[in-house]
Write a protein that holds these residues in place. Structure first.
Motif, PDB file in Angstrom:
ATOM      1  N   ILE A  89      -5.370  -3.711  11.879  1.00 21.51           N
ATOM      2  CA  ILE A  89      -3.875  -4.382  12.201  1.00 21.51           C
ATOM      3  C   ILE A  89      -3.184  -4.671  11.093  1.00 21.51           C
ATOM      4  CG2 ILE A  89      -2.922  -6.195  13.878  1.00 21.51           C
ATOM      5  CD1 ILE A  89      -4.922  -4.161  15.226  1.00 21.51           C
ATOM      6  N   VAL A  90      -2.289  -3.858  10.643  1.00 22.24           N
ATOM      7  CA  VAL A  90      -1.377  -4.146   9.563  1.00 22.24           C
ATOM      8  C   VAL A  90       0.276  -3.927   9.943  1.00 22.24           C
ATOM      9  CG1 VAL A  90      -2.906  -4.037   7.656  1.00 22.24           C
ATOM     10  CG2 VAL A  90      -1.751  -2.166   8.368  1.00 22.24           C
ATOM     11  N   ASP A  91       1.203  -4.485   9.399  1.00 24.50           N
ATOM     12  CA  ASP A  91       2.386  -3.968   9.571  1.00 24.50           C
ATOM     13  C   ASP A  91       2.991  -3.096   8.776  1.00 24.50           C
ATOM     14  OD1 ASP A  91       2.777  -6.229  11.283  1.00 24.50           O
ATOM     15  OD2 ASP A  91       3.549  -7.678   9.723  1.00 24.50           O
ATOM     16  N   ILE A  92       4.141  -2.475   8.841  1.00 28.67           N
ATOM     17  CA  ILE A  92       4.352  -1.198   8.130  1.00 28.67           C
ATOM     18  C   ILE A  92       4.864  -1.452   6.694  1.00 28.67           C
ATOM     19  CG2 ILE A  92       6.910  -0.875   8.467  1.00 28.67           C
ATOM     20  CD1 ILE A  92       6.058   1.855   9.543  1.00 28.67           C
ATOM     21  N   ASP A  93       5.241  -2.573   6.217  1.00 36.31           N
ATOM     22  CA  ASP A  93       5.375  -3.089   4.951  1.00 36.31           C
ATOM     23  C   ASP A  93       4.179  -3.971   4.250  1.00 36.31           C
ATOM     24  OD1 ASP A  93       5.244  -5.489   6.063  1.00 36.31           O
ATOM     25  OD2 ASP A  93       7.022  -6.130   5.613  1.00 36.31           O
ATOM     26  N   GLU A  94       2.939  -3.403   4.658  1.00 37.78           N
ATOM     27  CA  GLU A  94       1.895  -3.949   4.030  1.00 37.78           C
ATOM     28  C   GLU A  94       0.736  -2.746   3.919  1.00 37.78           C
ATOM     29  OE1 GLU A  94       1.963  -7.890   6.924  1.00 37.78           O
ATOM     30  OE2 GLU A  94       0.588  -6.407   7.515  1.00 37.78           O
ATOM     31  N   PHE A  95       0.024  -3.044   2.530  1.00 40.35           N
ATOM     32  CA  PHE A  95      -0.589  -1.785   1.937  1.00 40.35           C
ATOM     33  C   PHE A  95      -2.143  -2.684   1.517  1.00 40.35           C
ATOM     34  CE2 PHE A  95       3.669  -0.144   2.255  1.00 40.35           C
ATOM     35  CZ  PHE A  95       3.298   1.152   2.273  1.00 40.35           C
ATOM     36  N   VAL A  96      -3.054  -1.726   2.004  1.00 40.73           N
ATOM     37  CA  VAL A  96      -4.380  -2.167   1.647  1.00 40.73           C
ATOM     38  C   VAL A  96      -4.923  -1.669   0.419  1.00 40.73           C
ATOM     39  CG1 VAL A  96      -6.853  -2.639   2.329  1.00 40.73           C
ATOM     40  CG2 VAL A  96      -5.171  -3.061   4.254  1.00 40.73           C
ATOM     41  N   PHE A  97      -5.236  -2.318  -0.570  1.00 38.41           N
ATOM     42  CA  PHE A  97      -6.348  -1.773  -1.406  1.00 38.41           C
ATOM     43  C   PHE A  97      -7.072  -2.424  -2.101  1.00 38.41           C
ATOM     44  CE2 PHE A  97      -3.380  -4.032  -4.463  1.00 38.41           C
ATOM     45  CZ  PHE A  97      -3.956  -3.914  -5.676  1.00 38.41           C
ATOM     46  N   SER A  98      -7.883  -1.824  -2.846  1.00 37.14           N
ATOM     47  CA  SER A  98      -9.161  -2.368  -3.543  1.00 37.14           C
ATOM     48  C   SER A  98      -8.930  -2.414  -5.224  1.00 37.14           C
ATOM     49  CB  SER A  98     -10.556  -1.930  -3.330  1.00 37.14           C
ATOM     50  OG  SER A  98     -11.577  -2.557  -4.084  1.00 37.14           O
ATOM     51  N   PRO A  99      -8.857  -3.419  -6.009  1.00 38.31           N
ATOM     52  CA  PRO A  99      -8.966  -3.418  -7.317  1.00 38.31           C
ATOM     53  C   PRO A  99      -9.858  -2.246  -7.884  1.00 38.31           C
ATOM     54  CG  PRO A  99      -8.679  -5.596  -6.688  1.00 38.31           C
ATOM     55  CD  PRO A  99      -9.243  -4.591  -5.391  1.00 38.31           C
ATOM     56  N   SER A 100     -10.927  -2.039  -7.079  1.00 39.85           N
ATOM     57  CA  SER A 100     -11.920  -1.059  -7.748  1.00 39.85           C
ATOM     58  C   SER A 100     -11.503   0.419  -7.557  1.00 39.85           C
ATOM     59  CB  SER A 100     -13.249  -1.396  -6.775  1.00 39.85           C
ATOM     60  OG  SER A 100     -12.961  -0.642  -5.540  1.00 39.85           O
ATOM     61  N   TRP A 101     -10.293   0.402  -7.167  1.00 41.48           N
ATOM     62  CA  TRP A 101      -9.744   1.867  -6.744  1.00 41.48           C
ATOM     63  C   TRP A 101      -8.863   2.103  -8.195  1.00 41.48           C
ATOM     64  CZ3 TRP A 101      -7.598   1.288  -1.397  1.00 41.48           C
ATOM     65  CH2 TRP A 101      -8.580   1.302  -0.359  1.00 41.48           C
ATOM     66  N   LEU A 102      -8.599   1.263  -9.089  1.00 44.66           N
ATOM     67  CA  LEU A 102      -7.665   1.448  -9.948  1.00 44.66           C
ATOM     68  C   LEU A 102      -7.753   2.442 -10.892  1.00 44.66           C
ATOM     69  CD1 LEU A 102      -6.669  -2.313 -10.432  1.00 44.66           C
ATOM     70  CD2 LEU A 102      -5.223  -0.739  -9.309  1.00 44.66           C
ATOM     71  N   ASN A 103      -9.055   2.777 -11.164  1.00 42.73           N
ATOM     72  CA  ASN A 103      -9.313   3.923 -12.212  1.00 42.73           C
ATOM     73  C   ASN A 103      -9.565   5.156 -11.499  1.00 42.73           C
ATOM     74  OD1 ASN A 103      -9.196   1.969 -14.231  1.00 42.73           O
ATOM     75  ND2 ASN A 103     -11.335   1.511 -14.073  1.00 42.73           N
ATOM     76  N   SER A 104      -9.116   5.234 -10.283  1.00 42.07           N
ATOM     77  CA  SER A 104      -9.529   6.662  -9.479  1.00 42.07           C
ATOM     78  C   SER A 104      -8.121   7.429  -9.934  1.00 42.07           C
ATOM     79  CB  SER A 104      -9.509   6.230  -8.158  1.00 42.07           C
ATOM     80  OG  SER A 104     -10.563   5.372  -7.916  1.00 42.07           O
ATOM     81  N   LEU A 105      -8.617   8.750 -10.176  1.00 45.97           N
ATOM     82  CA  LEU A 105      -7.517   9.695 -10.277  1.00 45.97           C
ATOM     83  C   LEU A 105      -6.944  10.331  -9.158  1.00 45.97           C
ATOM     84  CD1 LEU A 105      -9.478  11.750 -13.059  1.00 45.97           C
ATOM     85  CD2 LEU A 105      -7.649  10.106 -13.599  1.00 45.97           C
ATOM     86  N   GLU A 106      -7.559  10.213  -8.000  1.00 46.75           N
ATOM     87  CA  GLU A 106      -6.911  10.483  -6.638  1.00 46.75           C
ATOM     88  C   GLU A 106      -7.569   9.855  -5.771  1.00 46.75           C
ATOM     89  OE1 GLU A 106      -9.470  14.409  -5.917  1.00 46.75           O
ATOM     90  OE2 GLU A 106      -7.845  14.739  -6.963  1.00 46.75           O
ATOM     91  N   PRO A 107      -6.835   9.803  -4.503  1.00 49.54           N
ATOM     92  CA  PRO A 107      -7.345   8.948  -3.618  1.00 49.54           C
ATOM     93  C   PRO A 107      -8.408   9.617  -2.526  1.00 49.54           C
ATOM     94  CG  PRO A 107      -5.284   9.883  -2.847  1.00 49.54           C
ATOM     95  CD  PRO A 107      -5.480  10.383  -4.266  1.00 49.54           C
ATOM     96  N   SER A 108      -9.282   9.014  -1.799  1.00 50.36           N
ATOM     97  CA  SER A 108     -10.212   9.355  -1.052  1.00 50.36           C
ATOM     98  C   SER A 108     -10.456   8.960   0.305  1.00 50.36           C
ATOM     99  CB  SER A 108     -11.643   9.191  -1.589  1.00 50.36           C
ATOM    100  OG  SER A 108     -12.926   9.488  -0.994  1.00 50.36           O
ATOM    101  N   LYS A 109     -10.631   9.753   1.052  1.00 46.68           N
ATOM    102  CA  LYS A 109     -10.683   9.197   2.515  1.00 46.68           C
ATOM    103  C   LYS A 109     -11.917   8.359   2.957  1.00 46.68           C
ATOM    104  CE  LYS A 109      -8.381  13.311   4.728  1.00 46.68           C
ATOM    105  NZ  LYS A 109      -7.119  12.586   5.104  1.00 46.68           N
ATOM    106  N   ASN A 110     -12.878   8.141   1.868  1.00 45.43           N
ATOM    107  CA  ASN A 110     -13.831   7.117   2.094  1.00 45.43           C
ATOM    108  C   ASN A 110     -13.666   5.844   1.443  1.00 45.43           C
ATOM    109  OD1 ASN A 110     -15.766   8.880   3.053  1.00 45.43           O
ATOM    110  ND2 ASN A 110     -16.139   9.912   1.352  1.00 45.43           N
ATOM    111  N   MET A 111     -12.333   5.797   1.034  1.00 45.78           N
ATOM    112  CA  MET A 111     -12.167   4.359   0.273  1.00 45.78           C
ATOM    113  C   MET A 111     -11.866   2.996   1.485  1.00 45.78           C
ATOM    114  SD  MET A 111      -9.305   5.436  -2.726  1.00 45.78           S
ATOM    115  CE  MET A 111      -9.877   5.923  -4.448  1.00 45.78           C
ATOM    116  N   LEU A 112     -11.284   3.454   2.528  1.00 44.88           N
ATOM    117  CA  LEU A 112     -11.402   2.219   3.570  1.00 44.88           C
ATOM    118  C   LEU A 112     -12.643   2.195   4.123  1.00 44.88           C
ATOM    119  CD1 LEU A 112      -7.810   2.409   5.344  1.00 44.88           C
ATOM    120  CD2 LEU A 112      -8.827   0.527   3.914  1.00 44.88           C
ATOM    121  N   LYS A 113     -13.259   3.234   4.254  1.00 46.20           N
ATOM    122  CA  LYS A 113     -14.965   3.213   5.083  1.00 46.20           C
ATOM    123  C   LYS A 113     -15.418   2.420   4.244  1.00 46.20           C
ATOM    124  CE  LYS A 113     -14.159   7.572   7.275  1.00 46.20           C
ATOM    125  NZ  LYS A 113     -14.347   8.885   7.387  1.00 46.20           N
TER     126      LYS A 113
END
Length: 561
Positions: free
Chosen positions: A368-392
């Motif tokens: 449940i988030v608004d359209i101006d809200e973006f969830v991210f984890s600091p642990s992703w900062l070194n990732s070269l590309e996104p993964s569909k397992n990140m939110l999971k």
């Protein structure tokens, strides 16, 4: 000679009488009213045989009044209600067939003083298939009492010359209305405005009944839950009836003396939208309520789909921008997007309650988030590309009793911007308030309490579940809350939360729901571009640039541009 003045006076009196009679007959279709005044003292009849009358179910009379006009003069039988800011919502009769989109243009609202205003097609209600239109109440009508429902017509001159003499109904008030219903396997969820007025203070279910149908054939069932604008009703026994697909549903309220009131209604009891078809459940869905946010949609959908959201459910609160076209483009590209036409104003909590029940068969977890809200984890900062397992990776393991995780927000300011950044909000805004603010949530839908109670972005859970607050080192929400002034100014139209006052209302000036120091006028403060800037935070900006940016002949671009 003395008789002439008397004779002249008699002629004058007759002329006045004839003119008055003509005016009365001309406006006869607008006189009277099937609905009483919506003040509580006039809507509280005794619990007698006469109190069974359903104040809002008069569509048969309405269709009869407009049947000839509809076929000859291009009118549509409607029920209409007064929204905030003198806006009127007209809802077509459930019996009205609609043809091509062209047939929904060039309508006018014709009021009982002959004033007119343009009526624009707004959309079709998903769960009843009824067309909706909106028009503004002209200033000349606002001074008159009572307010009568306008006619929706393409031929106002012909309407005025019609010989119809049936009375019009009084305009329903949005502040007191049953507006939506949703059937489940076990019961019916009814959404009603104006019964539980304050957050946390609700009428007990024992004071209420759900009423299915009209008049003396109406069926009453018990109310099992009463929270905010959400009421759960027992299924009616319809073994002797075959008209349930056309049956209105409303709420009956009893006072301490046994007197009752039937809430006006435009809600229908009908089979669940989509029938009994079974679709594969998405692990994570995202739900939000939107209004004129087409320019933000691609960035939001592309970002979240690449990190694990499988389905997007948008509750459209009456947008008139290009959001539908953009959603179609995204769906053609393979994104799963469902738009629920949710035109009801100031019903964000109710919309999320509806989504929690409506989405159970297609979604396991709901973000449940608004359209101006973006969830991210600091642990992703070194990732070269996104993964569909990140939110999971943020979702707790099954059977550990956690039914909801909450994530704190970093609220970003205008960051020296004076207009919307074409490269997107994650690229355009990088300066925020230091303190973390309210949280947003990802909830397990089977863990949601049957009351469907929520405080905008988190739900009450069943007793066997608990919720977990995530640390900022695990996940944060970048909330681009205070954008460039032209974008932020859009918020002054209306707040979507039921229990949060509108910006223009002077109440609660120190509330955290307000922009600090802004006041209640849509006037740009002189230092707006530099406000709310305490910490420069480029983490998500650099991350999304790496994931979604690419070089072109015209320069560096993002995937959503």
């Amino acid at each position: 000679m003395r008789r002439k003045p008397c004779f002249a006076g008699l002629l004058l009196s007759c002329a006045v009488f004839l003119i008055f009679s003509f005016q009365i007959s001309r406006k006869a279709i607008f006189s009277g009213g099937d609905l009483p005044s919506l003040s509580s003292d006039k809507l509280l009849p005794s619990r007698s045989k006469n109190s069974v009358a359903h104040y809002a179910i008069h569509e048969a009379n309405l269709a009869h009044r407009n049947r000839q006009l509809s076929s000859v003069l291009g009118s549509i039988p409607t029920l209409s209600l007064l929204l905030p800011d003198w806006e009127i919502l007209l809802i077509s009769s459930i019996h009205t067939p609609l043809s091509s989109p062209d047939s929904l243009r060039d309508f006018l609202c014709l009021f009982h003083n002959n004033a007119t205003s343009p009526a624009n097609f707004s959309g079709v209600l998903d769960f009843t298939g009824r067309a909706t239109f909106k028009c503004r109440m002209p200033p000349s009508v606002r001074r008159l009492r009572p307010f009568f429902q306008p006619l929706l017509t393409k031929s106002p001159k012909n309407e005025l010359s019609s010989s119809s003499s049936s009375p019009a109904m009084e305009l329903m008030r949005w502040t007191f209305l049953a507006y939506e219903a949703l059937e489940t396997e076990d019961d019916v969820v009814l959404f009603v405005k104006g019964v539980n007025h304050r957050r946390g203070i609700n009428r007990p279910p024992s004071d209420l009944k759900c009423v299915f149908g009209d008049g003396y054939d109406a069926i009453r069932t018990a109310v099992t839950s009463s929270e905010q604008e959400v009421f759960r009703c027992r299924h009616p026994n319809l073994t002797t009836r075959d008209d349930y697909e056309k049956m209105k549903i409303t709420l009956e309220i009893f006072d301490a003396k046994g007197k009752s009131i039937l809430v006006p209604s435009v809600a229908y009891y009908s089979p669940r939208y989509g029938g009994d078809s079974v679709e594969a459940k998405s692990m994570i869905c995202a739900c939000t309520m939107v209004y004129n946010v087409g320019k933000f949609l691609k960035e939001w959908v592309i970002y979240y789909s690449r990190i694990g959201v499988e389905k997007f459910i948008l509750y459209d609160n009456g947008s008139d921008d290009e959001i539908s076209e953009i959603a179609k483009e995204l769906k053609l590209e393979g994104y799963i997007i469902e738009i629920v036409f949710w035109i009801w104003p100031k019903t964000q909590e109710a919309g999320f309650s509806h989504s929690a029940e409506y989405s159970k068969k297609s979604c396991k977890w709901m973000m449940i988030v608004d359209i101006d809200e973006f969830v991210f984890s600091p642990s992703w900062l070194n990732s070269l590309e996104p993964s569909k397992n990140m939110l999971k990776s943020l979702i707790p393991a099954e059977k550990n009793g956690i039914g909801m995780i909450t994530i704190m927000c970093n609220d970003y300011g205008p960051s020296d911007r004076i207009s919307h950044p074409a490269e997107g909000v994650t690229q355009g805004y990088n300066c925020r308030i230091k303190a973390e603010e309210r949280h947003k949530s990802i909830v397990l839908l089977e863990a949601v309490d049957p009351s469907l109670l929520n405080v905008i972005h988190h739900f009450r859970l069943r007793k066997e579940f608990r919720w977990r607050k995530m640390k900022s080192s695990e996940a944060v929400v970048n909330h681009y809350k205070y954008q460039a002034w032209p974008e932020f100014q859009m918020k002054f139209r209306r707040r979507v939360s039921t229990y949060v006052v509108d910006w223009k209302d002077s109440a609660n000036p120190t509330s955290k729901d307000r922009a600090p120091g802004l006041g209640n006028s849509a006037v740009e403060p002189p230092d707006w571009p530099r406000k709310f800037c305490e910490v420069r935070d480029d983490r998500l900006r650099l991350l999304t640039r790496r994931w979604f940016g690419f070089q072109t002949a015209e320069g560096y671009r993002m995937a959503w541009q």
